[in-house]
Scaffold this motif. Structure first.
Motif, PDB file in Angstrom:
ATOM      1  N   ALA A   4      42.706  34.104  40.838  1.00 40.60           N
ATOM      2  CA  ALA A   4      43.629  34.923  40.638  1.00 40.60           C
ATOM      3  C   ALA A   4      45.006  34.352  39.775  1.00 40.60           C
ATOM      4  O   ALA A   4      45.742  35.215  39.174  1.00 40.60           O
ATOM      5  N   GLY A   5      45.089  32.842  39.908  1.00 43.07           N
ATOM      6  CA  GLY A   5      46.141  32.287  38.959  1.00 43.07           C
ATOM      7  C   GLY A   5      46.066  32.484  37.545  1.00 43.07           C
ATOM      8  O   GLY A   5      46.859  32.794  36.757  1.00 43.07           O
ATOM      9  N   ARG A   6      44.746  32.382  37.273  1.00 43.40           N
ATOM     10  CA  ARG A   6      44.383  32.386  35.734  1.00 43.40           C
ATOM     11  C   ARG A   6      44.296  33.965  35.401  1.00 43.40           C
ATOM     12  O   ARG A   6      44.855  34.226  34.134  1.00 43.40           O
ATOM     13  N   ALA A   7      44.033  34.686  36.132  1.00 46.31           N
ATOM     14  CA  ALA A   7      44.240  36.254  35.764  1.00 46.31           C
ATOM     15  C   ALA A   7      45.721  36.788  35.764  1.00 46.31           C
ATOM     16  O   ALA A   7      46.111  37.455  34.742  1.00 46.31           O
ATOM     17  N   THR A   8      46.589  35.933  36.533  1.00 45.80           N
ATOM     18  CA  THR A   8      48.127  36.192  36.525  1.00 45.80           C
ATOM     19  C   THR A   8      48.645  35.852  35.174  1.00 45.80           C
ATOM     20  O   THR A   8      49.526  36.469  34.580  1.00 45.80           O
ATOM     21  N   ALA A  10      46.934  35.327  32.408  1.00 45.49           N
ATOM     22  CA  ALA A  10      46.375  36.313  31.352  1.00 45.49           C
ATOM     23  C   ALA A  10      47.150  37.569  31.306  1.00 45.49           C
ATOM     24  O   ALA A  10      47.390  37.882  30.142  1.00 45.49           O
ATOM     25  N   ALA A  11      47.553  37.956  32.658  1.00 45.54           N
ATOM     26  CA  ALA A  11      48.247  39.146  32.471  1.00 45.54           C
ATOM     27  C   ALA A  11      49.716  38.867  31.780  1.00 45.54           C
ATOM     28  O   ALA A  11      50.189  39.719  30.813  1.00 45.54           O
ATOM     29  N   PHE A  12      50.312  37.823  31.971  1.00 43.31           N
ATOM     30  CA  PHE A  12      51.676  37.480  31.144  1.00 43.31           C
ATOM     31  C   PHE A  12      51.431  37.335  29.729  1.00 43.31           C
ATOM     32  O   PHE A  12      52.206  37.786  28.817  1.00 43.31           O
ATOM     33  N   PHE A  65      50.646  45.269  32.745  1.00 45.05           N
ATOM     34  CA  PHE A  65      51.390  45.464  33.914  1.00 45.05           C
ATOM     35  C   PHE A  65      50.563  45.925  35.039  1.00 45.05           C
ATOM     36  O   PHE A  65      50.662  45.666  36.199  1.00 45.05           O
ATOM     37  N   SER A  66      49.318  46.699  34.789  1.00 43.93           N
ATOM     38  CA  SER A  66      48.367  47.128  35.705  1.00 43.93           C
ATOM     39  C   SER A  66      47.685  45.974  36.187  1.00 43.93           C
ATOM     40  O   SER A  66      47.192  45.997  37.581  1.00 43.93           O
ATOM     41  N   LEU A  67      47.388  44.748  35.536  1.00 46.07           N
ATOM     42  CA  LEU A  67      46.548  43.743  35.975  1.00 46.07           C
ATOM     43  C   LEU A  67      47.434  42.902  36.951  1.00 46.07           C
ATOM     44  O   LEU A  67      47.143  42.445  37.995  1.00 46.07           O
ATOM     45  N   LEU A  68      48.905  42.841  36.739  1.00 49.22           N
ATOM     46  CA  LEU A  68      49.790  42.269  37.639  1.00 49.22           C
ATOM     47  C   LEU A  68      49.888  42.836  39.127  1.00 49.22           C
ATOM     48  O   LEU A  68      50.089  42.080  39.918  1.00 49.22           O
ATOM     49  N   SER A  69      49.673  44.115  39.071  1.00 48.34           N
ATOM     50  CA  SER A  69      49.671  44.988  40.375  1.00 48.34           C
ATOM     51  C   SER A  69      48.498  44.844  41.038  1.00 48.34           C
ATOM     52  O   SER A  69      48.403  45.233  42.261  1.00 48.34           O
ATOM     53  N   GLY A  70      47.326  44.213  40.303  1.00 46.76           N
ATOM     54  CA  GLY A  70      46.039  44.198  41.081  1.00 46.76           C
ATOM     55  C   GLY A  70      45.025  45.190  40.790  1.00 46.76           C
ATOM     56  O   GLY A  70      44.133  45.278  41.677  1.00 46.76           O
ATOM     57  N   ARG A  75      42.230  45.505  34.944  1.00 49.14           N
ATOM     58  CA  ARG A  75      41.004  44.583  34.390  1.00 49.14           C
ATOM     59  C   ARG A  75      40.313  45.252  33.265  1.00 49.14           C
ATOM     60  O   ARG A  75      40.108  44.377  32.308  1.00 49.14           O
ATOM     61  N   VAL A  76      39.950  46.556  33.251  1.00 51.67           N
ATOM     62  CA  VAL A  76      39.262  46.982  32.259  1.00 51.67           C
ATOM     63  C   VAL A  76      40.211  47.094  31.006  1.00 51.67           C
ATOM     64  O   VAL A  76      39.666  46.947  29.759  1.00 51.67           O
TER      65      VAL A  76
END
Length: 127
Positions: A4-8, A10-12, A65-70, A75-76
């Motif tokens: 989750a941290g790495r995905a956050t 990556a979102a930024f 923005f959508s990835l930050l909201s989960g 992701r796609v």
């Protein structure tokens, strides 16, 4: 959630890349001097290049923005936006700043791997 941290992060990074692509797209539409040197581009028309960069930037911002909201949608779209950004960086390697293009390519690959590693914890799967 695993990764989750790495995905956050990556979102930024995706939000930063999307913002830069929109700025570069506006610069290409305006025929700014940074694009009109003796550089050759895949797109011969700067207006086409500008609109492609703006659309790519909007896709990347939407995914970030959508990835930050989960959302799964994030992701796609994040993977699609980072993949298109990587392809665009490879197209611009022949320009005046090839190392910048390679750095953007590596950044997009890192974003893709960060989003792809996001998953459920092993402890939750064992239950």
């Amino acid at each position: 959630m695993r990764g989750a941290g790495r995905a956050t992060f990556a979102a930024f990074l995706l939000l930063i890349a999307g913002t830069l692509n929109i700025i570069y797209g506006i610069g290409a539409l305006d025929s700014a001097n940074i694009f009109t040197n003796d550089t050759r581009y895949i797109f011969t028309n700067l207006n086409t290049m500008g609109w492609v960069l703006i659309v790519l930037g909007v896709i990347q911002l939407t995914g970030g923005f959508s990835l930050l909201s989960g959302n799964t949608y994030g992701r796609v779209i994040g993977i699609v936006g980072a993949s298109l950004g990587a392809i665009g960086a490879l197209f611009s390697i022949g320009g005046s700043n090839p190392w910048w293009s390679l750095a953007i390519f590596a950044l997009c690959i890192y974003i893709i791997s960060g989003i792809a590693q996001l998953g459920a914890d092993e402890r939750d799967l064992a239950r």
